[in-house]
Design an enzyme around this catalytic site. Structure first.
Site, PDB file in Angstrom:
ATOM      1  N   THR A 159       0.836  -1.148  -0.037  1.00  0.00           N
ATOM      2  CA  THR A 159       0.073  -0.072  -0.085  1.00  0.00           C
ATOM      3  C   THR A 159       0.781   1.488   0.041  1.00  0.00           C
ATOM      4  OG1 THR A 159      -1.762  -1.348   1.135  1.00  0.00           O
ATOM      5  CG2 THR A 159      -1.477   1.131   1.692  1.00  0.00           C
TER       6      THR A 159
ATOM      7  N   SER B 101     -10.198  -3.859   2.561  1.00  0.00           N
ATOM      8  CA  SER B 101      -8.936  -3.506   3.070  1.00  0.00           C
ATOM      9  C   SER B 101      -8.824  -2.667   4.505  1.00  0.00           C
ATOM     10  CB  SER B 101      -8.313  -2.818   2.164  1.00  0.00           C
ATOM     11  OG  SER B 101      -7.149  -2.011   2.555  1.00  0.00           O
TER      12      SER B 101
ATOM     13  N   THR C  92       0.645  -0.392   6.141  1.00  0.00           N
ATOM     14  CA  THR C  92       0.653  -1.292   5.151  1.00  0.00           C
ATOM     15  C   THR C  92       0.934  -2.710   5.765  1.00  0.00           C
ATOM     16  OG1 THR C  92       1.698  -2.196   2.970  1.00  0.00           O
ATOM     17  CG2 THR C  92       3.298  -0.930   4.567  1.00  0.00           C
ATOM     18  N   GLY C  93       0.530  -3.865   4.974  1.00  0.00           N
ATOM     19  CA  GLY C  93       0.747  -5.108   5.421  1.00  0.00           C
ATOM     20  C   GLY C  93      -0.622  -5.888   5.262  1.00  0.00           C
TER      21      GLY C  93
HETATM   22  N1  ASP Z   1      -3.111  -3.391   3.618  1.00  0.00           N
HETATM   23  C1  ASP Z   1      -3.683  -3.810   2.395  1.00  0.00           C
HETATM   24  C2  ASP Z   1      -4.503  -4.464   2.202  1.00  0.00           C
HETATM   25  O1  ASP Z   1      -4.486  -5.718   3.043  1.00  0.00           O
HETATM   26  C3  ASP Z   1      -2.185  -4.370   1.518  1.00  0.00           C
HETATM   27  C4  ASP Z   1      -0.920  -3.961   1.829  1.00  0.00           C
HETATM   28  O2  ASP Z   1      -0.657  -3.090   2.337  1.00  0.00           O
HETATM   29  O3  ASP Z   1      -0.018  -4.414   0.924  1.00  0.00           O
HETATM   30  O4  ASP Z   1      -5.439  -4.324   1.830  1.00  0.00           O
END
Ligand code: ASP
Length: 281
Positions: free
Chosen positions: A155, A185, A204-205
Site C-alpha cells: 500500500t 482492506s 501497510t501489510g
Molecule cells: N494493507 C493492504 C490490504 O490488506 C495491502 C498492503 O498493504 O499490502 O488491503
C-alpha cells in the site's frame, strides 16, 4: 517544523531485484522531497493528498496505477484521509477505474457521509468528474494470469505535519491481490489510517492482521495518553506477535518526531524535514 514521511508498502528480498529496489528508493526520495516543497505553502491535509496522488501515479507501487487484481480479474481500490485537527476521516472502499482514489476521498471530506464503498463510491466519483481510467498494468495482469501472488507490492501512505503543527494522514491501496470480491482492506479503516492533534499513523501489510491489531488507532491513542512514539510502536507491534501479524507503519507526532517500524522486513519508506533525508536500505 514541517516534516513528511511516506511509505510504499513492502518488498520481498527474494522476489525483488536490485534494479527495482533502487527504482523504489529513487521514486520515494523524489516524491517525499517534491511533497515537502508542496507542504511549505499548503496544509498537512493538502500535502498528504498530494503525496499519495504521486504514489498512486507511480506504477512501482500497489495503489492507483499498478494496483493488484482481485480473484475475479477486477481491480478494486481503497483510500482514506484523516485530518488530525477536525478529526474527520473520509474514504472510498473498493472503488473501480479511477486514477486517484485518494482524491475522491479528499472531496468526500465535505460530505456528511464520508466513507462510501463499491458501486456507490464509483458512481460518486463519476458524478464529481473522475473519468473512467484503467489502473491495470501489463505486469499485474501477467502475475494474475500466472496465479502469481505478487508479495510485497504493498500500500502507499503519507503522514505530514505543517508549519502550524497540524497533522494529517492519507493511505491508498490496490489491496492484497486475489481477494474475494467485496473484501474490505484496512486502508480506509481506523486500523490502517488514523490521526489526531497528537499523532498520525499510516499502515501497510496484511489488512486482516492490521485490523486485528487495531494498529493505527492504538498507536495514536497510546501517544495521546503519554507514551513516546517508540514506546507506542513497541507495545503495539508486540501485540501482533501471538498471531504473527504482518504490518509496517509510519508516524509523526506533534513534537515533530518521525518513526517507522515493521513486523517483517522490509517496508519501503522515505522521510524529509528540509535538511535530513532518510530512505529504506
Ligand atoms: N494493507 C493492504 C490490504 O490488506 C495491502 C498492503 O498493504 O499490502 O488491503
Amino acid at each position: 517544523m514541517t516534516k513528511i514521511i511516506i511509505h510504499g508498502g513492502f518488498f520481498s528480498e527474494s522476489s525483488t531485484n536490485l534494479e527495482t529496489k533502487i527504482a523504489k528508493q529513487n521514486a520515494l526520495l523524489h516524491i517525499v522531497k517534491d511533497s515537502y516543497q508542496y507542504l511549505q505553502s499548503h496544509s498537512a491535509l493538502e500535502a498528504v493528498v498530494y503525496a499519495v496522488s504521486l504514489l498512486e501515479d507511480d506504477a512501482l507501487f500497489n495503489a492507483g496505477i499498478g494496483s493488484q487484481i482481485q480473484s475475479d480479474g477486477k481491480i478494486r481500490m481503497s483510500a482514506a484521509l484523516m485530518d488530525g485537527v477536525s478529526m474527520k476521516m473520509s474514504g472510498v472502499i473498493n472503488i473501480e477505474e479511477v486514477k486517484n482514489p485518494i482524491q475522491v476521498a479528499s472531496i468526500l471530506m465535505k460530505e456528511d457521509d464520508r466513507i462510501i464503498g463499491g458501486e456507490g463510491a464509483t458512481n460518486y466519483a463519476r458524478k464529481h468528474g473522475f473519468d473512467v481510467f484503467s489502473t491495470e498494468i501489463p505486469q499485474r495482469r501477467a502475475e494474475y494470469e500466472a496465479k502469481l501472488e505478487a508479495i510485497g507490492t504493498g500500500t502507499v501512505g503519507c503522514v505530514a505535519i505543517d508549519a502550524e503543527g497540524r497533522i494529517a494522514v492519507a493511505t491508498s491501496t490496490g489491496g492484497k491481490g486475489f481477494e474475494i470480491p467485496g473484501r474490505i482492506s484496512d486502508s480506509a479503516t481506523v486500523a490502517g489510517n488514523y490521526a489526531n492533534e497528537f499523532c498520525g499513523v499510516s499502515l501497510t501489510g496484511v489488512g486482516e492482521d492490521i485490523v486485528s491489531g487495531a494498529i493505527a488507532a492504538k498507536i495514536v491513542t497510546r501517544v495521546t495518553d503519554g507514551m513516546t512514539l517508540e514506546q507506542a510502536f513497541d507495545k503495539t507491534f508486540q501485540e501482533l506477535k501471538p498471531f504473527d501479524g504482518f504490518a509496517g507503519a509510519i508516524a509523526i507526532d506533534n513534537k515533530g518526531n518521525m518513526f517507522h517500524q515493521d513486523s517483517h522486513p522490509s517496508m519501503v519508506y522515505a522521510s524529509f524535514d528540509g535538511e535530513n533525508e532518510e530512505v529504506f536500505q
